[in-house]
Design an enzyme around this catalytic site. Structure first.
Site, PDB file in Angstrom:
ATOM      1  CG  MET A   1     -31.996 -15.351  18.125  1.00 41.63           C
ATOM      2  SD  MET A   1     -33.569 -14.966  17.345  1.00 41.63           S
ATOM      3  CE  MET A   1     -34.297 -13.916  18.602  1.00 41.63           C
TER       4      MET A   1
ATOM      5  CG  ASP B   1     -29.401 -15.169   7.357  1.00 39.04           C
ATOM      6  OD1 ASP B   1     -30.143 -14.825   6.426  1.00 39.04           O
ATOM      7  OD2 ASP B   1     -29.710 -16.023   8.210  1.00 39.04           O
TER       8      ASP B   1
ATOM      9  NE  ARG C   1     -30.208 -23.038  19.156  1.00 43.73           N
ATOM     10  CZ  ARG C   1     -29.691 -22.429  18.098  1.00 43.73           C
ATOM     11  NH1 ARG C   1     -28.395 -22.367  17.936  1.00 43.73           N
ATOM     12  NH2 ARG C   1     -30.457 -21.855  17.200  1.00 43.73           N
TER      13      ARG C   1
END
Length: 186
Positions: free
Chosen positions: A127, A151, A31
């Site tokens: 997440m 971020d 991922r």
């Protein structure tokens, strides 16, 4: 190599990775995505790999390990070591450590636990990794999560604009693709 979107969050990647591992006999899932930094020394565009995935989600409880059991979802070591090797070959100093797979990216003021996760050395918030790693463990397959810092949770001024998120995450993508090539040789 197949590239596809998995959606956002633990439920979405939970469905995709479950089906890929269990219905389509996929052996390796890497991922890639964005993450919010927790540690002060992380900068925008740094690349991090999740050796482990802490979570505030109840997803891992769905594996029937009991109410008092805690499962610690971790990356596959072979995938992780090949990714670290690929990062070095690209001249990227990729940080490796714990990620937080959170059900929430933005917490209401006073409701987040970021200080505690930061104190425990968690690198960044994303997440998906915990569900991906848990599904891989259950299926006896391999999984890895590589993220680019988009971020900084403690420096709200440190946020990449949407256009830069679309165009500047190439290091993470190259590392993931090179890792896939290295896995073909295993």
């Amino acid at each position: 190599v197949t590239v596809m979107a998995s959606g956002m969050g633990i439920p979405s990647i939970g469905i995709y990775s479950w089906e890929l591992f269990n219905s389509y006999d996929v052996d390796n899932i890497i991922r890639i995505g964005s993450a919010g930094a927790l540690q002060d020394d992380l900068k925008l565009r740094d690349v991090v790999a999740g050796q482990g995935a802490c979570t505030n989600s109840s997803y891992v409880k769905s594996f029937g390990l009991g109410d008092t059991a805690t499962f610690a979802p971790i990356a596959d070591f072979t995938l992780l070591s090949k990714a670290v090797e690929a990062a070095r070959e690209h001249g990227v100093e990729m940080r490796v450590g714990n990620l937080l797979s959170s059900d929430t990216f933005y917490a209401a003021p006073g409701c987040g636990k970021n200080d505690e996760w930061k104190r425990m050395g968690v690198l960044a918030v994303e997440m998906e990794a915990a569900a991906l790693y848990a599904n891989a463990a259950f299926a006896g397959k391999r999984a890895l999560c590589i993220c680019t810092i988009s971020d900084h949770i403690y420096r709200p001024e440190d946020n990449l604009p949407a256009e830069e998120r679309q165009t500047s995450f190439t290091q993470m993508m190259e590392i993931a693709l090179d890792t896939a090539v290295k896995m073909a040789e295993v």
